[in-house]
Design a protein around this motif. Sequence first.
Motif, PDB file in Angstrom:
ATOM      1  N   THR A 293       3.789  -5.343   8.840  1.00 52.72           N
ATOM      2  CA  THR A 293       3.218  -6.091   7.726  1.00 52.72           C
ATOM      3  C   THR A 293       1.766  -5.707   7.576  1.00 52.72           C
ATOM      4  OG1 THR A 293       4.704  -7.922   8.171  1.00 52.72           O
ATOM      5  CG2 THR A 293       2.782  -8.412   6.826  1.00 52.72           C
ATOM      6  N   ALA A 294       1.322  -5.571   6.350  1.00 52.46           N
ATOM      7  CA  ALA A 294      -0.090  -5.253   6.128  1.00 52.46           C
ATOM      8  C   ALA A 294      -0.662  -6.149   5.045  1.00 52.46           C
ATOM      9  CB  ALA A 294      -0.230  -3.795   5.722  1.00 52.46           C
ATOM     10  N   MET A 295      -1.927  -6.482   5.225  1.00 54.42           N
ATOM     11  CA  MET A 295      -2.656  -7.198   4.189  1.00 54.42           C
ATOM     12  C   MET A 295      -3.598  -6.176   3.541  1.00 54.42           C
ATOM     13  SD  MET A 295      -1.777  -9.865   6.287  1.00 54.42           S
ATOM     14  CE  MET A 295      -3.001 -10.065   7.537  1.00 54.42           C
ATOM     15  N   ILE A 296      -3.506  -6.057   2.239  1.00 52.16           N
ATOM     16  CA  ILE A 296      -4.329  -5.058   1.569  1.00 52.16           C
ATOM     17  C   ILE A 296      -5.288  -5.746   0.590  1.00 52.16           C
ATOM     18  CG2 ILE A 296      -4.287  -2.933   0.202  1.00 52.16           C
ATOM     19  CD1 ILE A 296      -1.283  -2.767   0.960  1.00 52.16           C
ATOM     20  N   ASP A 297      -6.569  -5.490   0.807  1.00 51.27           N
ATOM     21  CA  ASP A 297      -7.566  -6.003  -0.130  1.00 51.27           C
ATOM     22  C   ASP A 297      -7.702  -4.997  -1.265  1.00 51.27           C
ATOM     23  OD1 ASP A 297      -8.011  -8.037   1.690  1.00 51.27           O
ATOM     24  OD2 ASP A 297      -9.632  -6.937   2.695  1.00 51.27           O
ATOM     25  N   VAL A 298      -7.583  -5.479  -2.486  1.00 56.58           N
ATOM     26  CA  VAL A 298      -7.596  -4.558  -3.628  1.00 56.58           C
ATOM     27  C   VAL A 298      -8.705  -4.951  -4.613  1.00 56.58           C
ATOM     28  CG1 VAL A 298      -6.206  -3.528  -5.473  1.00 56.58           C
ATOM     29  CG2 VAL A 298      -5.092  -4.375  -3.400  1.00 56.58           C
ATOM     30  N   LYS A 299      -9.476  -3.950  -4.993  1.00 53.70           N
ATOM     31  CA  LYS A 299     -10.486  -4.162  -6.027  1.00 53.70           C
ATOM     32  C   LYS A 299      -9.964  -3.563  -7.327  1.00 53.70           C
ATOM     33  CE  LYS A 299     -15.427  -4.354  -5.406  1.00 53.70           C
ATOM     34  NZ  LYS A 299     -16.519  -3.898  -4.579  1.00 53.70           N
ATOM     35  N   VAL A 300     -10.031  -4.319  -8.401  1.00 57.61           N
ATOM     36  CA  VAL A 300      -9.501  -3.788  -9.668  1.00 57.61           C
ATOM     37  C   VAL A 300     -10.488  -4.059 -10.810  1.00 57.61           C
ATOM     38  CG1 VAL A 300      -7.086  -4.124  -9.020  1.00 57.61           C
ATOM     39  CG2 VAL A 300      -8.283  -5.922 -10.244  1.00 57.61           C
ATOM     40  N   THR A 301     -10.332  -3.316 -11.906  1.00 58.90           N
ATOM     41  CA  THR A 301     -11.105  -3.654 -13.100  1.00 58.90           C
ATOM     42  C   THR A 301     -10.269  -4.593 -13.947  1.00 58.90           C
ATOM     43  OG1 THR A 301     -10.505  -1.372 -13.570  1.00 58.90           O
ATOM     44  CG2 THR A 301     -12.831  -1.947 -13.831  1.00 58.90           C
ATOM     45  N   PRO A 302     -10.794  -5.753 -14.238  1.00 55.21           N
ATOM     46  CA  PRO A 302     -10.028  -6.688 -15.069  1.00 55.21           C
ATOM     47  C   PRO A 302      -9.908  -6.138 -16.488  1.00 55.21           C
ATOM     48  CG  PRO A 302     -12.227  -7.565 -14.606  1.00 55.21           C
ATOM     49  CD  PRO A 302     -12.114  -6.285 -13.854  1.00 55.21           C
ATOM     50  N   GLN A 303      -8.799  -6.451 -17.137  1.00 53.06           N
ATOM     51  CA  GLN A 303      -8.607  -5.935 -18.481  1.00 53.06           C
ATOM     52  C   GLN A 303      -8.975  -6.975 -19.526  1.00 53.06           C
ATOM     53  OE1 GLN A 303      -5.021  -4.445 -17.321  1.00 53.06           O
ATOM     54  NE2 GLN A 303      -5.940  -2.438 -17.079  1.00 53.06           N
TER      55      GLN A 303
ATOM     56  N   VAL B  51      -8.140 -13.587  -5.297  1.00 55.75           N
ATOM     57  CA  VAL B  51      -9.073 -14.249  -4.377  1.00 55.75           C
ATOM     58  C   VAL B  51     -10.514 -14.086  -4.861  1.00 55.75           C
ATOM     59  CG1 VAL B  51      -7.601 -14.000  -2.345  1.00 55.75           C
ATOM     60  CG2 VAL B  51      -9.199 -12.172  -2.909  1.00 55.75           C
ATOM     61  N   SER B  52     -11.363 -14.973  -4.401  1.00 63.02           N
ATOM     62  CA  SER B  52     -12.786 -14.839  -4.701  1.00 63.02           C
ATOM     63  C   SER B  52     -13.430 -13.999  -3.612  1.00 63.02           C
ATOM     64  CB  SER B  52     -13.432 -16.217  -4.765  1.00 63.02           C
ATOM     65  OG  SER B  52     -13.371 -16.821  -3.493  1.00 63.02           O
ATOM     66  N   GLY B  53     -14.623 -13.465  -3.868  1.00 61.97           N
ATOM     67  CA  GLY B  53     -15.314 -12.687  -2.838  1.00 61.97           C
ATOM     68  C   GLY B  53     -15.389 -11.216  -3.195  1.00 61.97           C
ATOM     69  N   THR B  54     -15.482 -10.388  -2.160  1.00 60.52           N
ATOM     70  CA  THR B  54     -15.704  -8.963  -2.359  1.00 60.52           C
ATOM     71  C   THR B  54     -14.539  -8.272  -3.068  1.00 60.52           C
ATOM     72  OG1 THR B  54     -16.587  -9.187  -0.149  1.00 60.52           O
ATOM     73  CG2 THR B  54     -16.672  -6.985  -1.124  1.00 60.52           C
ATOM     74  N   TYR B  55     -13.325  -8.769  -2.821  1.00 56.24           N
ATOM     75  CA  TYR B  55     -12.152  -8.144  -3.430  1.00 56.24           C
ATOM     76  C   TYR B  55     -11.546  -9.076  -4.456  1.00 56.24           C
ATOM     77  CZ  TYR B  55     -12.755  -4.940   0.350  1.00 56.24           C
ATOM     78  OH  TYR B  55     -13.284  -4.025   1.188  1.00 56.24           O
ATOM     79  N   ASP B  56     -10.604  -8.541  -5.213  1.00 53.99           N
ATOM     80  CA  ASP B  56      -9.999  -9.348  -6.277  1.00 53.99           C
ATOM     81  C   ASP B  56      -8.601  -9.811  -5.921  1.00 53.99           C
ATOM     82  OD1 ASP B  56     -12.235  -8.871  -8.021  1.00 53.99           O
ATOM     83  OD2 ASP B  56     -11.470  -6.810  -8.142  1.00 53.99           O
ATOM     84  N   LEU B  57      -7.811  -8.890  -5.413  1.00 53.92           N
ATOM     85  CA  LEU B  57      -6.415  -9.242  -5.119  1.00 53.92           C
ATOM     86  C   LEU B  57      -6.140  -9.029  -3.636  1.00 53.92           C
ATOM     87  CD1 LEU B  57      -4.652  -7.465  -8.118  1.00 53.92           C
ATOM     88  CD2 LEU B  57      -5.020  -9.927  -7.857  1.00 53.92           C
ATOM     89  N   GLN B  58      -5.334  -9.909  -3.093  1.00 51.73           N
ATOM     90  CA  GLN B  58      -4.873  -9.674  -1.746  1.00 51.73           C
ATOM     91  C   GLN B  58      -3.359  -9.487  -1.806  1.00 51.73           C
ATOM     92  OE1 GLN B  58      -4.991 -12.745   1.382  1.00 51.73           O
ATOM     93  NE2 GLN B  58      -6.079 -11.213   2.589  1.00 51.73           N
ATOM     94  N   VAL B  59      -2.917  -8.349  -1.292  1.00 49.64           N
ATOM     95  CA  VAL B  59      -1.498  -8.005  -1.348  1.00 49.64           C
ATOM     96  C   VAL B  59      -0.952  -8.037   0.071  1.00 49.64           C
ATOM     97  CG1 VAL B  59       0.171  -6.264  -2.088  1.00 49.64           C
ATOM     98  CG2 VAL B  59      -2.066  -6.383  -3.196  1.00 49.64           C
ATOM     99  N   VAL B  60       0.159  -8.740   0.272  1.00 48.88           N
ATOM    100  CA  VAL B  60       0.811  -8.686   1.581  1.00 48.88           C
ATOM    101  C   VAL B  60       2.057  -7.843   1.406  1.00 48.88           C
ATOM    102  CG1 VAL B  60       1.870 -10.005   3.448  1.00 48.88           C
ATOM    103  CG2 VAL B  60      -0.063 -10.968   2.166  1.00 48.88           C
ATOM    104  N   ILE B  61       2.174  -6.789   2.184  1.00 50.88           N
ATOM    105  CA  ILE B  61       3.361  -5.962   2.011  1.00 50.88           C
ATOM    106  C   ILE B  61       4.086  -5.741   3.336  1.00 50.88           C
ATOM    107  CG2 ILE B  61       1.851  -4.680   0.413  1.00 50.88           C
ATOM    108  CD1 ILE B  61       3.268  -2.207   1.532  1.00 50.88           C
ATOM    109  N   GLU B  62       5.384  -5.593   3.240  1.00 47.56           N
ATOM    110  CA  GLU B  62       6.182  -5.338   4.429  1.00 47.56           C
ATOM    111  C   GLU B  62       6.882  -4.009   4.286  1.00 47.56           C
ATOM    112  OE1 GLU B  62       8.856  -8.545   5.269  1.00 47.56           O
ATOM    113  OE2 GLU B  62       7.172  -9.892   5.696  1.00 47.56           O
ATOM    114  N   GLY B  63       6.885  -3.247   5.375  1.00 46.24           N
ATOM    115  CA  GLY B  63       7.612  -1.987   5.362  1.00 46.24           C
ATOM    116  C   GLY B  63       8.254  -1.776   6.716  1.00 46.24           C
TER     117      GLY B  63
ATOM    118  N   SER C  70      -6.045   0.627 -13.024  1.00 50.46           N
ATOM    119  CA  SER C  70      -7.143  -0.320 -12.851  1.00 50.46           C
ATOM    120  C   SER C  70      -7.537  -0.553 -11.395  1.00 50.46           C
ATOM    121  CB  SER C  70      -6.795  -1.640 -13.526  1.00 50.46           C
ATOM    122  OG  SER C  70      -5.477  -1.992 -13.227  1.00 50.46           O
ATOM    123  N   VAL C  71      -6.798   0.024 -10.462  1.00 47.46           N
ATOM    124  CA  VAL C  71      -7.156  -0.161  -9.056  1.00 47.46           C
ATOM    125  C   VAL C  71      -8.335   0.740  -8.685  1.00 47.46           C
ATOM    126  CG1 VAL C  71      -6.384   0.180  -6.666  1.00 47.46           C
ATOM    127  CG2 VAL C  71      -4.898  -0.962  -8.318  1.00 47.46           C
TER     128      VAL C  71
END
Lengths: 164, 392
Positions: free
Chosen positions: A66-76, A100-112, A131-132
Motif C-alpha cells: 500500500t502506498a500513500m501518494i501526495d499529489v500536487k495538481v493545477t486546479p481547473q 487535503v489542505s497544506g503543501t499538497y492537494d490530493l492524497q491518493v491511497v493505492i494498493e498493488g 494537471s498533475v
Amino acid sequence: MNEKELEILHLLEQNARMDIKTIAKLIDQTEEEVEMMLKKLEENKVIVTYATVVDWSKVNNHDGVTAMIDVKVTPQRGVGFDEVAERIHRFPEVKALYLVSGTYDLQVVIEGKTMSEIASFVSGKLSALDSVISTTTHFRLKTYKHDGVVFGDDDEDHRMMVSP
Amino acid sequence: MNTSSTQQHRLSETVQQLKPSGIRRFFDLASTMDNVISLGVGEPDFVTPWNVREASIVSMERGFTSYTANAGLIELRRAVSYYLENSFGVSYHPESDIVITVGASEGIDAAFRAIINPGDEVIVAEPCFVSYAPIITMAGGVPVPLETTKKHDFKINAGDLEGLITSKTKAVLLSYPNNPTGAHMSKEELEPVVKVIKDYDLLAVSDEIYAELSYDYEHASLPAFPGMLERTILISGFSKAFAMTGWRVGYVCGPKDIMAAVLKIHQYTMMCASTSAQFGALEALKNGRADVEKMVASYRQRRNYLVKTFAEMGLECHTPLGAFYAFPSIEKLGMDAETFAETFLTEEQVAVVPGTVFGSGGEGHVRCSYATSLESLVEAMERFKRFMDRHR
Ligand SMILES: Cc1ncc(COP(=O)(O)O)c(C=O)c1O
C-alpha cells in the motif's frame, strides 16, 4: 438525523455485523424501528457500505503493498479539483482519495501487488495526467491502527474476576 | 489449641468481630475455574483515557515525585471545587472544604473516624457497598441497617428511616446511584429523606461516586438541598466515572470543622494521596468530559440490553437508573442468592455476586455488572437463559 440514528451509526461503525435484535435492545427501540432507520440511512447513502477491517499481514502468501501518494495538481477553471479527482479515483488500484489542505492537494491511497506495480502506476498513469504537477510516494511499512482499530493484541482484561 | 488461643489474644477484638468479605469467597471460587464470564466485577471495563495516563507520566518525567500538600494538590482541589459547583451546584472552598484521599474508600474511613464517638449509631441504607459497616465498626460506631426493597425500587422510605432513629443516632449513610442495586433517587424522592435528617439534626454521609453514571435522572447531590451543606459529608472519587480504579484517588468535601478533623486523620495516616495519580486526576477533570460521556453512553446501551434480555427470559428486574449494575430477583427459581450464585458459577461458569453480601434487602437478588464487553454480555445472557430453563 436523530439521536437514535446516530447511536446506530456508532454501533455499526464498530461492528458492521451487529444484528438488528441486538441494536434494538441496546438503543431501546423496537426491531421494526431499527429496520426503518437502517433503511433510511442506507437509501440516503449515509451508510455507504458494510466493510471489514482485515489484518492482511496475518494472511500467508498475501502479497500486497500500500502506498500513500501526495499529489500536487493545477486546479481547473470552474471545476477546481473535482475533475482531476474523478479521473484519478476511477483507477481500480486507488483505494482512497482525499482533497487535503497544506503543501499538497490530493492524497491518493493505492494498493498493488508489488512495489514495481505501484511505481508503474505512478509514472505511467498518475504523472501522465495533464494537471498533475508532482507526486511523492510513501510506502506503508506496518499498520499499527486502522479505522480506529488497534492491530495487535492489547485489549486484554486485567481486572480481577470478582470485586466489590 | 493453646497457640490458637494465644494467637487470638494478639488480634484486636474489633477486627475479629468483622465478618469476612463474601466477595472474597466468590473471587476464590471463580479463580479456580476456566472459561468464566464474570459479571462480578465492580469496576469499569474501560482503561483510563490516554490523556489522563499521559498527564501522569509527564508529571513523573518532570520530576513531580515529592509529597503534595496533605489535602492534595491545590490545583486539583480547585478543579474539584469547580467541577462540583458546575455539575451539581454545590460550593466547596478548595482551601478548607476539600481533602483529596486515597480513593473514596479512605474518604469514607476518615469521615467516620472524624465524627463517631464510641457507641454512636449510623443508619446505613442497604443493600450497599460492602465496606460501609466494617468501616463504621472499626471507627467504634454501630451500623444500623436501613433495608431498602424491590417494592420501592431500592429507594429509601423516609418513614422507615425515621423509625430507626434513636438518641444515639449520629448520621445517615446513603449512596445513589447505588452499588449493588443500580437504584437512584431523584430530587423529589430525596426531599422527605432530607426532611427527616434535618428534623432530627443528624449528619449525612453521601457517597456519590456513581453520580456521573446516572442514566435517567439528573443527579441530585445531597449537599445541594437547602440546609444540607452544613450537615453533609460528600464522598466521591475518580474510580468509576473516569475509569481510574487502580489509581486510588478520591475526595471528601464538607463543612470546615469536619474537614479539619478529616484532614488531621488523613495527614497522620496517609500524608497525601499519590502525587502522580493526583496529576492524572487533574487532567481527568480538566479534559475528561468527552470520554466520560462516551463511557456513560456505552453503559446506558448495555444497561438497556441487559434489562430487555432479562425481561425476555421472564426474570424480574427493576430498571437500574445508574451505576453499572443490574440487580435481578432470582426468587422465582426457588434458590437463595448464595446457592444461585454458586450453582450458576459451577454449572454455567458465569460469576455474579449474591445480593446478601451487600447487606439486608439483598436476599433473593444477585448483582450483575454490565461493565463488560457486549460479546461477553451476550454469551452470559445465553448461559443465564439456559440455566433458567433448566431450573424453572
Ligand atoms: C459505592 C462505592 N463507594 C466507594 C467505592 C470505592 O471507590 P474507590 O476506588 O474510590 O476507593 C466503591 C467501589 O466499588 C463503591 O462501589
